[in-house]
Write a protein that holds these residues in place. Structure first.
Motif: not given
Length: 285
Positions: A175-193
């Protein structure tokens, strides 16, 4: 490579930040950045070749929204209490095994999108986290080397949490983790290499310009490779799945009373070395 998705919410298009920091359009090379792309070595090779050619169209970044760097995320797996200093500040014993919980994929928003303080919230908290993005289907992995081979890349995640909902309202943490907007992600996906050692990354977070979190992934109780290996024993991880790997010390919950929980109007900024920076203004839901 630094892969990202730009445009209005729900209509993002794939892009790439080149070695000179120029934003370039990937729309003519791949339809999107998602699990299907991350699992396709040939498609990734095309993206890399296009990036190295220097011929991708330039995008005007001025005023252009950056969305989550991965589309159609299947699940967001989270690891709790995964830093020695964070466990200490909350008065918890370091766990013997990783603490696993989930966030729904629909909590994921862009790195600079608005975060909503839930109605009746009194303890909305911040957490800067290293996110792992899975690139190959992972089940019952046996070694750390095998685990790292299943990682497509890394991103900055903000595991926003409502502590009263999480801890004081009964049941699980959900209940404390799934409120709307609660996981901004990014700006980039930086590849593992591009990340030589995921256990040597600095993480920082500011609230209204004041530094609150200043940690390193070197302090993780369970390192990235062990997190991926461990989680694969209990569930199948698919390309495009995300794992948030925990937060260092400095959250509001760990500070003296009156604890400085977030309110509408606050501005949170966070960054991880090599993975970029986020900025969110909070508003009431």
């Amino acid at each position: 490579m630094k892969l990202l998705r730009v445009g209005t919410a729900g209509a993002e298009r794939p892009a790439l930040l080149d070695a000179e920091g120029v934003l370039r359009d990937l729309g003519g090379v791949v339809p999107d950045i998602d699990g299907m792309l991350l699992a396709d070595d040939a498609a990734l090779a095309r993206v890399r070749a296009a990036a190295e050619s220097g011929e991708l169209p330039v995008l005007d970044a001025d005023g252009l929204r950056v969305g989550p760097p991965v589309a159609r995320i299947g699940k967001v797996v989270c690891i709790g209490l995964n830093y020695h200093d964070h466990a200490a500040e909350t008065g918890a014993q370091p766990p013997a095994e990783p603490v696993v919980f989930f966030k729904a994929a629909d909590t994921v928003i862009g790195p600079d999108d608005t975060v909503l303080v839930p109605r009746k919230s009194v303890k909305t908290d911040w957490e800067v986290e290293l996110a792992i993005v899975i690139g190959r289907t992972a089940r019952y992995l046996e070694s750390h080397e095998e685990a790292l081979a299943h990682v497509a890349g890394y991103a900055v995640a903000h595991d926003v949490s409502e502590r009263e909902f999480q801890i004081e309202r009964g049941g699980t943490w959900d209940k404390g983790k799934n409120c709307e907007t609660f996981n901004p992600l990014g700006p980039w996906l930086v590849t593992a290499d591009e990340i030589a050692d995921p256990q040597a990354l600095d993480l920082k977070l500011w609230v209204n310009g004041e530094l609150k979190q200043d940690g390193s992934t070197a302090d993780q109780i369970f390192p990235v490779a062990e997190v991926v290996r461990y989680v694969s024993q209990f569930m199948t991880l698919y390309p495009g799945d995300v794992i948030n790997t925990g937060t260092p010390a400095g959250v509001a919950m760990g500070q003296p009373e009156p604890k400085p929980y977030l309110r509408a109007g606050d501005v949170v900024e966070l960054e991880i070395e090599g993975l970029g920076r986020q900025r969110q203004e909070l508003k009431d839901a």
